[in-house]
Design an enzyme around this catalytic site. Structure first.
Site, PDB file in Angstrom:
ATOM      1  CB  ALA A  65      -0.859  -0.012   1.253  1.00  0.00           C
ATOM      2  CB  SER A  66       1.581   3.822  -2.523  1.00  0.00           C
ATOM      3  OG  SER A  66       1.541   2.870  -3.557  1.00  0.00           O
TER       4      SER A  66
END
Ligand SMILES: C[S@@+](CC[C@H](N)C(=O)[O-])C[C@H]1O[C@@H](n2cnc3c(N)ncnc32)[C@H](O)[C@@H]1O
Length: 410
Positions: A65-66
């Site tokens: 998840a950035s």
């Protein structure tokens, strides 16, 4: 910690830092519960401004998840409007697709593909738990885009690419925008490319980024080679000739002069400012990255997360690297040039001259560059620029249109 409070704090911080700029992006971050896309993680960690790796393959992160800051920067670059049709390549946890779905609303459409079927299944569960129903999730290799959902007003990659694949350009609607983390001579830049009627993609929004790279048909070659037993990896641009790590190891075992350089540099300057300048203007550029704590250059690499690293110039018989000239400082600190091998002095001269030119150009950073992408075979007028990078599917033209606004004392 209470999830709503944590979310609200995260959004406030992103706004204060200037990462969130528009009401639409702010509303999306406030409305989508990030922690539901990271089940099993403590709420405080889910809302920290950090990337969270969610899958590893042989010890290397293959999905994450950035970082919320980077997501906000890219959503602002993407310029979504209600009613837009969007393709995301790199669905991952589904969180970014959920944010985009909120912005484009019920009259728009979001298609999100991931090469990994298991990740797509998990993203579907996350989206359902967040009650986001408008996203079309597909397990597919995004190298081919996804023709059934096109044409798209926006195509966004949340995974790094070495090239601009023809399928992405072909599936853009007229005037559409392609946003991707593109490898540009060893740097990764988030570039927002607007498709013109002449088939050329023009970009006036460039940001520095660091994404996991594409797998599948358009997978990037791994540019890192470990150099002998020095605990250092050598990274060369994707368009540079195959490096010779054995030769570099021999040269690094032959230290010569260490010359103080004028001016001060920060870590950001090394990766995003001077490092990018050097990559675009000097053919022999490379990066030296610490892969083990004990390296040939123990004390003077720039801190880079848990590792150290720096930019350098190489030739067959020499290396010249920019190093710290004192303990690491939070802001810009004094630097020196360390030379190795018989050609080290000549390379050191070039490095110092490049440093002067970069300062004279206003200490340009990633955001100051303008890029134009001419897809191979485009029947467009011959365009050129001071820096041209030739890739398999396109030419990337890079120029600095004006002195950097970030100019500061050396
Ligand atoms: C940084 S993650 C994306 C994060 C995601 N946007 C989110 O909100 O959680 C990159 C993703 O790209 C995917 N990926 C890698 N190569 C791909 C390809 N060729 N086609 C589609 N997805 C790919 C990976 O499996 C990974 O999930």
């Amino acid at each position: 910690m209470d999830a709503e409070r944590a979310r609200s704090r995260m959004v406030d911080a992103l706004r204060e830092a200037g990462r969130i700029r528009s009401a639409a992006v702010e509303e999306a971050f406030r409305g989508v519960p990030r922690h539901l896309f990271l089940p099993g993680l403590a709420v405080a960690d889910a809302y920290a401004d950090e990337a969270v790796a969610v899958q590893f393959t042989e010890g290397v992160a293959t999905s994450s998840a950035s970082q919320p800051s980077m997501m906000a920067i890219m959503l602002e670059q993407l310029g979504l409007r209600p009613g837009h049709r969007v393709l995301e390549i790199g669905a991952g946890t589904g969180y970014n697709a959920a944010l985009m779905s909120r912005i484009v609303g019920p009259t728009g459409a979001v298609t999100a593909v991931d090469i990994d079927e298991e990740l797509v299944d998990r993203a579907a569960v996350h989206l359902a738990s967040a009650r986001v129903y408008g996203v079309d999730l597909v397990a597919a290799d995004g190298a081919n885009g996804y023709p059934p959902g096109g044409p798209y007003d926006r195509i966004v990659l949340t995974v790094g690419s070495d090239d601009v694949q023809p399928a992405w350009v072909a599936q853009l609607a007229p005037g559409g925008r392609l946003l991707l983390p593109l490898a540009v001579r060893g740097s990764q830049l988030s570039v927002a490319l607007d498709l013109g009627p002449d088939g050329v993609l023009r970009c006036d929004s460039v940001r520095s980024c660091a994404f996991i790279r594409l797998r599948g048909a358009a997978a990037s070659a791994d540019a890192s080679r470990v150099v002998g037993d020095l605990g250092i990896a050598l990274q060369t641009p994707d368009d540079a000739p195959e490096p010779d790590p054995g030769g570099v190891a021999r040269v690094l075992a032959d230290p010569r002069e260490r010359r103080p350089a004028p001016g001060r540099l920060s870590v950001v300057d090394i990766w995003d400012g001077f490092g990018l300048w050097l990559a675009l203007t000097e053919p022999g550029v490379c990066r030296l990255i610490e892969v083990e704590p004990e390296t040939q250059l123990p004390d003077d690499l720039f801190p880079l997360g848990s590792e150290g690293g720096t930019v350098a110039l190489t030739s067959g018989d020499g290396v010249a690297a920019v190093v710290l000239d004192g303990p690491p400082e939070p802001g810009p600190g004094p630097v020196a040039v360390r030379e190795f091998g018989p050609e080290g002095a000549a390379l050191g001269d070039r490095l110092l001259a490049a440093l002067d030119s970069w300062v004279a150009a206003g200490r340009a950073g990633a955001a100051d560059w303008r890029l134009t992408v001419v897809p191979t075979g485009t029947d467009a007028p011959v365009l050129t620029a001071p820096q041209v990078i030739v890739k398999r599917h396109c030419r990337v033209l890079a120029e600095l249109p004006r002195p950097s606004s970030s100019a500061m004392d050396p």
